[in-house]
Design an enzyme around this catalytic site. Structure first.
Site, mmCIF file in Angstrom:
data_model
loop_
_atom_site.group_PDB
_atom_site.id
_atom_site.type_symbol
_atom_site.label_atom_id
_atom_site.label_comp_id
_atom_site.label_asym_id
_atom_site.label_seq_id
_atom_site.Cartn_x
_atom_site.Cartn_y
_atom_site.Cartn_z
ATOM 1 N N CYS A 286 -13.242 28.564 -23.684
ATOM 2 C CA CYS A 286 -12.700 27.417 -22.985
ATOM 3 C C CYS A 286 -11.230 27.634 -22.652
ATOM 4 O O CYS A 286 -10.682 28.719 -22.832
ATOM 5 C CB CYS A 286 -12.829 26.165 -23.853
ATOM 6 S SG CYS A 286 -14.469 25.936 -24.570
ATOM 7 N N ARG B 211 -14.156 23.144 -20.776
ATOM 8 C CA ARG B 211 -15.237 23.770 -21.541
ATOM 9 C C ARG B 211 -16.089 24.726 -20.724
ATOM 10 O O ARG B 211 -16.509 24.413 -19.609
ATOM 11 C CB ARG B 211 -16.142 22.680 -22.129
ATOM 12 C CG ARG B 211 -17.234 23.225 -23.050
ATOM 13 C CD ARG B 211 -18.160 22.139 -23.535
ATOM 14 N NE ARG B 211 -19.158 22.662 -24.472
ATOM 15 C CZ ARG B 211 -20.280 22.052 -24.793
ATOM 16 N NH1 ARG B 211 -20.550 20.865 -24.271
ATOM 17 N NH2 ARG B 211 -21.125 22.593 -25.634
ATOM 18 N N ILE C 121 -19.426 49.048 -11.953
ATOM 19 C CA ILE C 121 -18.938 49.126 -10.581
ATOM 20 C C ILE C 121 -18.779 50.586 -10.186
ATOM 21 O O ILE C 121 -18.590 51.462 -11.023
ATOM 22 C CB ILE C 121 -17.601 48.387 -10.388
ATOM 23 C CG1 ILE C 121 -16.517 48.943 -11.317
ATOM 24 C CG2 ILE C 121 -17.766 46.893 -10.561
ATOM 25 C CD1 ILE C 121 -15.147 48.376 -11.031
ATOM 26 N N SER D 199 -18.444 44.103 -24.242
ATOM 27 C CA SER D 199 -17.519 45.096 -23.713
ATOM 28 C C SER D 199 -17.184 46.136 -24.776
ATOM 29 O O SER D 199 -17.242 45.857 -25.971
ATOM 30 C CB SER D 199 -16.239 44.405 -23.233
ATOM 31 O OG SER D 199 -15.169 45.307 -23.079
ATOM 32 N N GLY D 200 -16.797 47.335 -24.335
ATOM 33 C CA GLY D 200 -16.428 48.407 -25.264
ATOM 34 C C GLY D 200 -14.942 48.487 -25.542
ATOM 35 O O GLY D 200 -14.475 49.472 -26.115
#
Length: 631
Positions: free
Chosen positions: A2, A50, A289, A363-364
């Site tokens: 949020c 939120r 991408i 994510s890494g």
């Protein structure tokens, strides 16, 4: 996930500023597109936007008040062990009205106060107001995954998730010239400072208490790292423990009441996270991408190899230079302070397209800072170990600098790396780290600025900030000391800031399993030789997962998450640079940058040997765009 904002007025003058809270809440709409809430009582105002991820019902709306009516919370983040904490609280008699982690966090704080912060496994920035004590408590997660900014004076204390929400209260906007100087060295502004005087980022692992006009800033967590003291496990035991910890970290981050996916760049880090998530998810959605116009930067084929091996439902978003250019205004407009890591553009586009499919992505991020994954780590290691090759590279330093260097071609990039390596051989550990962390060469930054700008910069203040950044380093430092420095500098102020800013611009929550505090604590218990040697970076991470990833991922060049700027600047953006943001008229009127130095940089940009000048040009372009927006 949020956006939060709030104001605690210390007197009647401060209370006048509360009328701006509605505007502040509205600026956070992209962070929280699902609902809006506020709480106002006497001298306190709390606002919330939120993004519904866990318990999407109205029962979980914020601001949230406890059963007694004494405590009110606004919260941004996710607590992944909230079910365990909930069960413990229920055993102590707490009755819950929702299924949300917000309510668990509120009652956990009521029960344990600041001592309970170390029980939390997740990422967060939250504030709790105590009506009885008229006090405010704020905290930020251990590694700074979620942002929290604040400002205070004799009349009021204000906080928010973003700068635009903070400045909506009409606070003074005075340029911090020390931050300006640091920005042009690093391409970002190191925490806890911001581009404005008297506005600060709460440091990771810290909390604030505001009571009776007093603001106390204290630490609750530090990485338990002591140089030279390491875990007693052998290498096979280390790999086994890393595997167990990381799998549990990934598994706990799959909790969601909305669609979830994973970023997949084709590098080791995101591939490991995706492989572990795929074990516990049917048809995991993965996203990457590619660059149609720039094969040198395109890593989408590696991502596809991983997706095919793991059986994920994979989507590649192919970008062109035109696509990036079409969105540059959106990216620059959303930035609250100058931030010139150009990969923010790619992160913006990846988040934009991913958010159309899922609301949460893994994510890494964090692995490079934990396990020594950057080229600078490899270069520093080689210099410290020495040998014939390093001696030759050092002696041929003048030759490397006669060759054309560029990030945009394979040959030019190799020349650039040899130049940096040769220069680094002649530096101390501290100077090498500070130089390689930034973009300043030769005589430094002074030539970039006018005399009036330099007169506003206290070199003692700059040295003090520099000393704080380098506090973990000494001449006999190992890679772990460098990684510890990266955690405080690069990770929080560059990598995590970029991911949070660009993902939340699209209402996308990004979770980072490598930054589970159990994984981080373990990583800093490992000796240097487990992380890096003469042949390999991120050694233990690569070895642990070698059997489950495609062999093509190993020993491939590391490009990073970069954007092909040079060609873009010479074509699509040339007019914006030459005729607008870096025009001689604007530069002279602004009186921040030296006009002759700006002209020199523009000439180098359009020369046959641009080097890394486009990184400097991009930093100036970003600053100029920001300057026009705020001043």
């Amino acid at each position: 996930m949020c956006g939060i904002t709030g104001i605690l007025a210390f007197n009647e003058i401060g209370s006048f500023y509360m009328i701006n809270m509605a505007k502040s809440i509205d600026t956070l709409s992209k962070r929280g597109p699902d609902s809006r809430g506020s709480f106002v009582d006497d001298f306190i105002g709390l606002g919330h936007r939120r993004l519904s991820v866990i318990d999407v019902s109205s029962n979980a709306r914020q601001p949230m008040t406890d059963e007694s009516g004494r405590y009110v919370i606004v919260y941004n983040g996710e607590i992944f062990n909230y079910r365990q904490l909930r069960k413990e609280l229920e055993n102590k008699g707490v009755v819950f009205k929702s299924e949300s982690d917000t309510e668990v966090l509120l009652y956990h704080y009521i029960k344990y106060g600041k001592e309970g912060l170390n029980d939390l496994n997740g990422f967060f920035a939250f504030a709790v107001y105590d009506k009885e004590e008229k006090s405010l408590f704020l905290a930020r997660d251990r590694f700074g995954i979620k942002p929290l900014l604040f400002y205070y004076d004799e009349d009021k204390f204000i906080f928010s998730s973003e700068m635009k929400a903070l400045t909506s209260y009409n606070i003074p906007k005075s340029l911090d010239y020390h931050s300006l100087y640091q920005y042009f060295h690093f391409n970002y502004i190191p925490s806890p400072n911001t581009i404005f005087q008297d506005v600060y980022k709460l440091d990771p692992g810290h909390y604030l208490t505001v009571r009776n006009r007093q603001v106390e800033n204290k630490v609750y967590y530090k990485i338990p790292y002591e140089a030279g003291k390491f875990i007693s496990l052998d290498y096979e035991g280390q790999k086994k423990q890393l595997g167990e910890l990381l799998e549990d970290a990934v598994k706990s981050r799959l909790v969601s009441d909305v669609p979830l996916g994973s970023f997949l760049s084709g590098g080791i880090d995101s591939s490991v996270i995706t492989a572990l998530a795929a074990r516990h998810t049917d048809k995991l959605h993965t996203f990457s991408i590619g660059y149609k116009d720039e094969p040198f930067f395109d890593e989408s084929n590696y991502a596809k190899l991983v997706a095919n091996k793991l059986g994920t439902e994979h989507t590649i978003f192919s970008l062109t230079n035109d696509t990036l250019f079409e969105h540059v205004d959106e990216v620059l407009s959303y930035m609250d302070e100058p931030f010139a890591d150009s990969s923010a553009l790619a992160m913006y586009m990846l988040s934009k397209y991913t958010s159309e499919e899922v609301k949460v992505a893994l994510s890494g991020d964090g692995a490079d800072e934990l396990f020594a994954g950057y080229n600078k780590h490899f270069g520093d290691y080689k210099i410290r170990k020495g040998g014939t090759v390093i001696d030759i590279i050092q002696k041929l330093g003048p030759l490397w600098h006669k060759l054309p260097s560029s990030r945009s071609t394979s040959f030019g990039n190799k020349v650039r790396q040899l130049q940096k390596l040769a220069d680094g051989c002649n530096m101390s550990v501290k100077d090498r780290y500070y130089t390689w962390a930034g973009f300043t060469k030769g005589g430094g930054l002074d030539s970039l600025f006018t005399e009036s700008t330099m007169s506003a910069i206290d070199k003692g203040g700059i040295e003090s900030r520099k000393g704080d950044i380098l506090k973990y380093l000494k001449e006999d430092s190992t890679v772990n000391d460098i990684l510890r420095s990266d955690m405080d500098l690069v990770l929080v102020s560059d990598m995590l800031h970029k991911v949070d800013m660009m993902s939340m611009a699209h209402g996308l929550e990004v979770r980072v399993p490598f930054l589970d505090h159990r994984v981080v604590d373990f990583a800093f218990s490992l000796p240097e030789e487990s992380k890096i040697d003469k042949k390999m970076k991120k050694k233990i991470l690569q070895d642990t997962y070698r059997d489950i990833l495609p062999k093509e991922l190993y020993n491939r060049p590391k490009h990073g998450f970069e954007v092909p700027l040079l060609k873009w600047f010479r074509k699509e953006m040339k007019s914006l640079i030459v005729d607008d943001l870096l025009s001689k008229e604007f530069i002279e009127e602004q009186d921040i940058f030296d006009p002759e130095e700006i002209e020199r940089l523009k000439q180098q940009l359009f020369s046959s040997n641009p080097g890394d000048v486009h990184a400097r040009i991009w930093a100036i372009v970003v600053f100029q765009y920001w300057w026009k927006k705020y001043f």
